[in-house]
Design a protein around this motif. Structure first.
Motif, short mmCIF file in Angstrom:
data_model
loop_
_atom_site.label_atom_id
_atom_site.label_comp_id
_atom_site.label_asym_id
_atom_site.label_seq_id
_atom_site.Cartn_x
_atom_site.Cartn_y
_atom_site.Cartn_z
N THR A 22 0.83 -1.21 0.00
CA THR A 22 0.00 0.00 0.00
C THR A 22 0.86 1.25 0.00
O THR A 22 0.57 2.22 -0.71
N ALA A 23 1.92 1.24 0.80
CA ALA A 23 2.80 2.41 0.88
C ALA A 23 3.41 2.74 -0.48
O ALA A 23 3.42 3.90 -0.90
N ILE A 24 3.91 1.73 -1.17
CA ILE A 24 4.52 1.95 -2.49
C ILE A 24 3.47 2.44 -3.49
O ILE A 24 3.71 3.37 -4.27
N GLU A 25 2.29 1.83 -3.46
CA GLU A 25 1.22 2.24 -4.38
C GLU A 25 0.83 3.70 -4.16
O GLU A 25 0.59 4.44 -5.13
N LEU A 26 0.77 4.12 -2.91
CA LEU A 26 0.41 5.51 -2.62
C LEU A 26 1.51 6.47 -3.05
O LEU A 26 1.23 7.56 -3.57
N MET A 27 2.77 6.09 -2.87
CA MET A 27 3.88 6.94 -3.32
C MET A 27 3.88 7.06 -4.84
O MET A 27 4.17 8.13 -5.39
N GLU A 28 3.54 5.98 -5.53
CA GLU A 28 3.44 6.03 -6.99
C GLU A 28 2.27 6.90 -7.43
O GLU A 28 2.34 7.62 -8.43
N TYR A 29 1.18 6.86 -6.66
CA TYR A 29 0.03 7.71 -6.95
C TYR A 29 0.40 9.19 -6.78
O TYR A 29 0.07 10.04 -7.62
N VAL A 30 1.11 9.51 -5.71
CA VAL A 30 1.58 10.88 -5.48
C VAL A 30 2.46 11.33 -6.65
O VAL A 30 2.36 12.46 -7.13
N ASP A 31 3.32 10.43 -7.10
CA ASP A 31 4.19 10.74 -8.24
C ASP A 31 3.36 11.09 -9.47
O ASP A 31 3.67 12.04 -10.20
N SER A 32 2.27 10.35 -9.70
CA SER A 32 1.42 10.62 -10.87
C SER A 32 0.74 11.98 -10.76
O SER A 32 0.56 12.68 -11.77
N SER A 38 7.78 12.08 -0.09
CA SER A 38 6.91 11.04 -0.64
C SER A 38 6.11 10.34 0.44
O SER A 38 4.91 10.08 0.28
N HIS A 39 6.75 10.03 1.58
CA HIS A 39 6.05 9.35 2.66
C HIS A 39 4.99 10.26 3.28
O HIS A 39 3.89 9.81 3.60
N ALA A 40 5.34 11.54 3.48
CA ALA A 40 4.39 12.48 4.06
C ALA A 40 3.17 12.64 3.15
O ALA A 40 2.02 12.62 3.61
N SER A 41 3.41 12.80 1.85
CA SER A 41 2.32 12.95 0.89
C SER A 41 1.44 11.71 0.86
O SER A 41 0.21 11.81 0.85
N ALA A 42 2.07 10.54 0.87
CA ALA A 42 1.32 9.27 0.85
C ALA A 42 0.46 9.12 2.10
O ALA A 42 -0.67 8.64 2.02
N SER A 43 0.98 9.56 3.25
CA SER A 43 0.19 9.46 4.48
C SER A 43 -1.04 10.35 4.40
O SER A 43 -2.11 10.00 4.93
N GLY A 44 -0.93 11.49 3.73
CA GLY A 44 -2.07 12.38 3.55
C GLY A 44 -3.16 11.74 2.70
O GLY A 44 -4.35 11.83 3.03
N VAL A 45 -2.76 11.12 1.61
CA VAL A 45 -3.72 10.43 0.75
C VAL A 45 -4.41 9.30 1.50
O VAL A 45 -5.64 9.11 1.42
N TYR A 46 -3.62 8.55 2.27
CA TYR A 46 -4.14 7.39 2.99
C TYR A 46 -5.24 7.79 3.98
O TYR A 46 -6.32 7.18 4.02
N VAL A 47 -4.98 8.83 4.76
CA VAL A 47 -5.97 9.28 5.75
C VAL A 47 -7.20 9.85 5.08
O VAL A 47 -8.34 9.60 5.50
#
Length: 457
Positions: free
Chosen positions: A95-105, A439-448
């Motif tokens: 999930t973490a990698i998928e969210l980081m890839e989503y942030v990248d997109s 990337s981790h901070a951005s991904a945590s935002g999407v997740y929540v």
């Protein structure tokens, strides 16, 4: 309630929380409270000519404001679980990698198209490191550059400005529980929200400690990273940076078996000042635009220090070392490597006679009077180890700027939804002590944001 969701902090975590919330439910009332300025008003007065050092602005333009401390960073998004935080321990590696890839997109869609994605999957460089007792960590690295990173943030702000309510220059003084939600207290009044996302960044660490005390949220101490920023001719590291751009290399010292790592590599970049709670430390930037390239590459060498009983204030320890540097040098100190190993301070004339032209106007001095011996010994060992894979690293004229300190928030106790012991109160990004990167901070935002949206369906 004034808002459905209150977000404290407009850094990467807060931005991507808001983005995902308005995308998933445009009817949500969202309020974002930020201590600093809007992006276009973030201007540091230090110009190197008239103003050479920090003048103590009410709100630091480098650390606070829309985009957070990462707004004027090198814009590196590392897609990996190997470093940058422990988000994967809460939400799972996949999930973490998928969210980081989503942030990248999203970054690509909002101005980052055309930037390069680097990969450390080069077996030759990894093998070269292993042959010399160095370990190259795996990651995909999107380099936006300080210039393109600003454009991406500008476009994201334009996307959000008419869909959420921004409160700039409005630091939250206190977060309180109220009936059916949360109240944030500010100099401009008090506001309520059914749910609250705290994303106050690394610079909000002291404030976050107070919030946790007030609301009785359990915490545990974290680490502090202490070291120097190295600046040398770009050609010395070109075979690494051309291929990988950012190479995270770890070395275990022979003397103390401490881990020393490279951090924030900036090919053809510049060394800059950084202000954290009034303490001047050093950092580095680089740009995507070739017209802004320099002849130098810079990177940090950091040693992580963890503390146990009876001492728990890791950030206080790092601050005391940075304050000593500020006391002796009036800010950041610079020293030639050759002077350091000969046990003498650098002078303005020695720096000027060297073959590396500094990109930051720092005070020539002696880092051995500032950095503890154990940490400095590890840094020197690491420089000689790097010299084996990048000959010229340990040259006399290599410049060392100090100190570089990476402060980490104490680790806030949160569950697998990044939610505290209070229902509807989330802590994300670097202020949680869980994430340490864009990337981790951005991904945590999407997740929540997605978890909140699911609960409202």
């Amino acid at each position: 309630m004034d808002f459905d969701v209150i977000i404290i902090g407009a850094g990467p975590g807060g931005i991507f929380s808001a983005y995902e919330l308005v995308k998933g439910n445009p009817k949500l009332k969202i309020g974002i409270f930020e201590a600093g300025n809007a992006l276009e008003n973030r201007k540091c007065p230090i110009d190197g000519v008239k103003v050479k050092s920090c003048i103590g602005c009410q709100s630091c333009a480098i650390m606070n404001g829309f985009g957070g401390a990462g707004a004027f960073s090198d814009g590196k998004y590392n897609i990996t679980n190997q470093f940058g935080g422990t988000l994967h321990e809460y939400i799972g590696k996949k999930t973490a990698i998928e969210l980081m890839e989503y942030v990248d997109s999203i970054n690509l869609a909002y101005g980052g198209e055309g930037t390069k994605l680097y990969s450390t999957g080069n077996t030759k460089i990894k093998k070269l490191c292993l042959e010399n007792s160095l370990h190259l960590l795996d990651a995909s690295v999107r380099h936006l550059g300080t210039d393109i990173n600003y454009i991406v943030l500008e476009n994201l702000y334009n996307e959000l400005k008419d869909r959420v309510t921004f409160f700039f220059r409005t630091p939250v003084e206190r977060v309180a529980l109220c009936e059916d939600g949360y109240e944030v207290q500010t100099k401009n009044g008090n506001f309520t929200g059914a749910q609250c996302i705290i994303s106050a960044g690394r610079s909000g660490s002291k404030w976050m400690e107070q919030v946790c005390r007030d609301l009785e949220i359990p915490t545990k101490s974290n680490r502090v990273d202490i070291g120097v920023r190295v600046e040398l001719p770009a050609v010395i590291f070109a075979h690494l940076t051309d291929e990988l751009y950012e190479s995270k290399i770890v070395y275990r010292t022979e003397k103390f078996e401490d881990l020393v790592r490279t951090f924030c590599m900036n090919p053809r970049g510049v060394v800059v000042n950084e202000n954290t709670n009034g303490i001047i430390t050093v950092n580095g930037h680089s740009y995507e635009d070739p017209a802004r390239y320099t002849e130098n590459t810079n990177f940090a060498l950091l040693v992580a220090k963890h503390f146990s009983e009876p001492f728990k204030d890791s950030n206080g320890y790092g601050e005391s070392i940075a304050k000593l540097s500020n006391m002796l040098g009036g800010g950041v100190i610079v020293q030639r490597f050759g002077d350091l190993i000969r046990g003498r301070r650098s002078t303005a004339s020695r720096i000027e006679e060297g073959y590396v032209t500094p990109t930051l106007a720092a005070t020539p001095g002696d880092l051995s009077l500032v950095i503890p011996k154990r940490i400095l010994d590890g840094i020197i060992e690491m420089l000689y180890a790097l010299d084996k894979i990048a000959p010229g690293t340990a040259n006399d004229d290599t410049l060392l700027y100090g100190v570089e300190v990476k402060f980490y928030n104490m680790e806030v106790q949160i569950d697998e939804h990044l939610e505290t012991n209070h229902k509807g109160l989330f802590v994300i990004g670097d202020c949680s002590g869980v994430t340490h990167s864009l990337s981790h901070a951005s991904a945590s935002g999407v997740y929540v944001a997605r978890y909140i949206l699911e609960g409202r369906e």
